[in-house]
Design an enzyme around this catalytic site. Structure first.
Site, short mmCIF file in Angstrom:
data_model
loop_
_atom_site.label_atom_id
_atom_site.label_comp_id
_atom_site.label_asym_id
_atom_site.label_seq_id
_atom_site.Cartn_x
_atom_site.Cartn_y
_atom_site.Cartn_z
CB SER A 119 9.24 2.56 4.73
OG SER A 119 8.97 2.48 6.12
CG HIS A 175 2.82 -8.72 0.02
ND1 HIS A 175 2.26 -9.86 0.57
CD2 HIS A 175 2.52 -7.71 0.90
CE1 HIS A 175 1.65 -9.55 1.72
NE2 HIS A 175 1.81 -8.25 1.93
CG ASP A 206 -1.97 -1.00 1.27
OD1 ASP A 206 -1.98 -1.87 0.37
OD2 ASP A 206 -2.82 -0.96 2.17
#
Length: 326
Positions: free
Chosen positions: A281, A195, A140
């Protein structure tokens, strides 16, 4: 008399420093982005916005940034505070203030703030496009995309992305010259696990030590090259469809660490690679020249100097067949 004047000088000097420390410098611009779901322009609510603006827009703030804030010890120290059981008290107010949807989280009770911060989501909350020719978002966040690293400038101040400086590996840099670049920025309110965006085999891993500057647009507007100065990890995923693909996780201010959770070298799209501990991040994806077609809406928004909000698992690009290569 001379002594008295010196005391007055010292007094006025420190008063001036205090006043200077509270003065804003430059125009405070809101962080705006495009919601991919609605197509609407939105304004981001930034945790610690005033503090960040002071650090990157005030002389005393900049001194604090260079002497303390960018250093590893401060981010590690704060990360440890977020693992103390007492940090649980921060969770409920944080959820309420930023409207975080907890119905999609796998659990509702947490041992500390970090446990909440890198919480897992229910598998159904992030549908995955399983087409092997599709690249899905690894996390996200809010994305900027560039079809050709060499031809594109960054969002501000004409700073050109320096692939060699970012990778610090000349042989690998040559492979990805004129390739495509995606920068996905996570703010503290986002889901903080990342991911794999494709199927493939991990063939190379590299760690680069660096600083812990903020990756918020508040910081990047003033010093866009920060993304090449922070601590970062690289993984090369060899894909049947896309060839070698770089996936890099970049640390930031108050990011305690990046933790890989995958095992083995053969990985699948959507498989968890790891997670960030506390702090905002960035994840960077780099592809070889003429390997992908980036989704048009992401390209258009980037050209308009706007990030696009995306979710893990959704399509962001696809394989560029030989028929489409000029």
């Amino acid at each position: 008399m001379q002594r008295f004047s010196f005391k007055k000088f010292i007094l006025f000097f420190f008063i001036g420093l205090i006043i200077l420390g509270f003065l804003p410098f430059g125009e405070h611009q809101p962080i705006q982005y495009i919601s991919r779901d609605s197509g609407k322009l939105k304004t981001e609510k930034v945790p610690g916005e005033g503090w960040l603006y002071w650090l990157y827009n005030n002389p005393l703030g900049e001194i604090s940034l260079e002497t303390m804030v960018k250093r590893k010890f401060l981010s590690e120290w704060y990360g440890k505070q977020m693992e103390d059981p007492s940090s649980k008290e921060k969770i409920a107010p944080f959820i309420e203030e930023y409207g975080i949807d907890m119905s999609i989280a796998q659990k509702q009770e947490f041992e500390n703030f970090n446990d909440f911060f890198y919480r897992k989501l229910k598998p159904t909350s992030r549908p995955l496009d399983n087409d092997s020719l599709i690249i899905t978002s690894p996390t996200d966040g809010k994305v900027l995309v560039y079809e050709n690293i060499k031809d594109q400038d960054f969002i501000v101040k004409g700073y050109r992305f320096n692939l060699h400086k970012f990778l610090r590996n000349d042989s690998i840099s040559k492979i990805f010259e004129e390739g495509s670049l995606m920068i996905i920025r996570l703010c503290p309110t986002d889901y903080h696990r990342y991911h794999f965006p494709i199927d493939g085999e991990v063939t190379h891993q590299q760690k680069e030590f660096g600083d812990y500057y903020s990756v918020s647009p508040i910081a990047l507007r003033e010093k866009i090259e920060l993304i090449s100065m922070n601590k970062r990890d690289f993984t090369i995923i060899e894909s049947k469809e896309f060839g070698p693909v770089i996936m890099s996780e970049v640390a930031a201010t108050m990011v305690g660490s990046m933790v890989d959770t995958y095992e083995g070298n053969n990985v699948n799209k959507g498989q968890e690679k790891g997670y960030f501990k506390f702090g905002g991040s960035t994840v960077v994806l780099i592809f070889k020249k003429n390997q992908i077609l980036i989704d048009p809406d992401l390209i258009e928004n980037t050209k308009n100097n706007l990030e696009t909000e995306i979710k893990m698992g959704e399509k962001i690009a696809r394989f560029k067949s030989q028929k489409t290569i000029k």
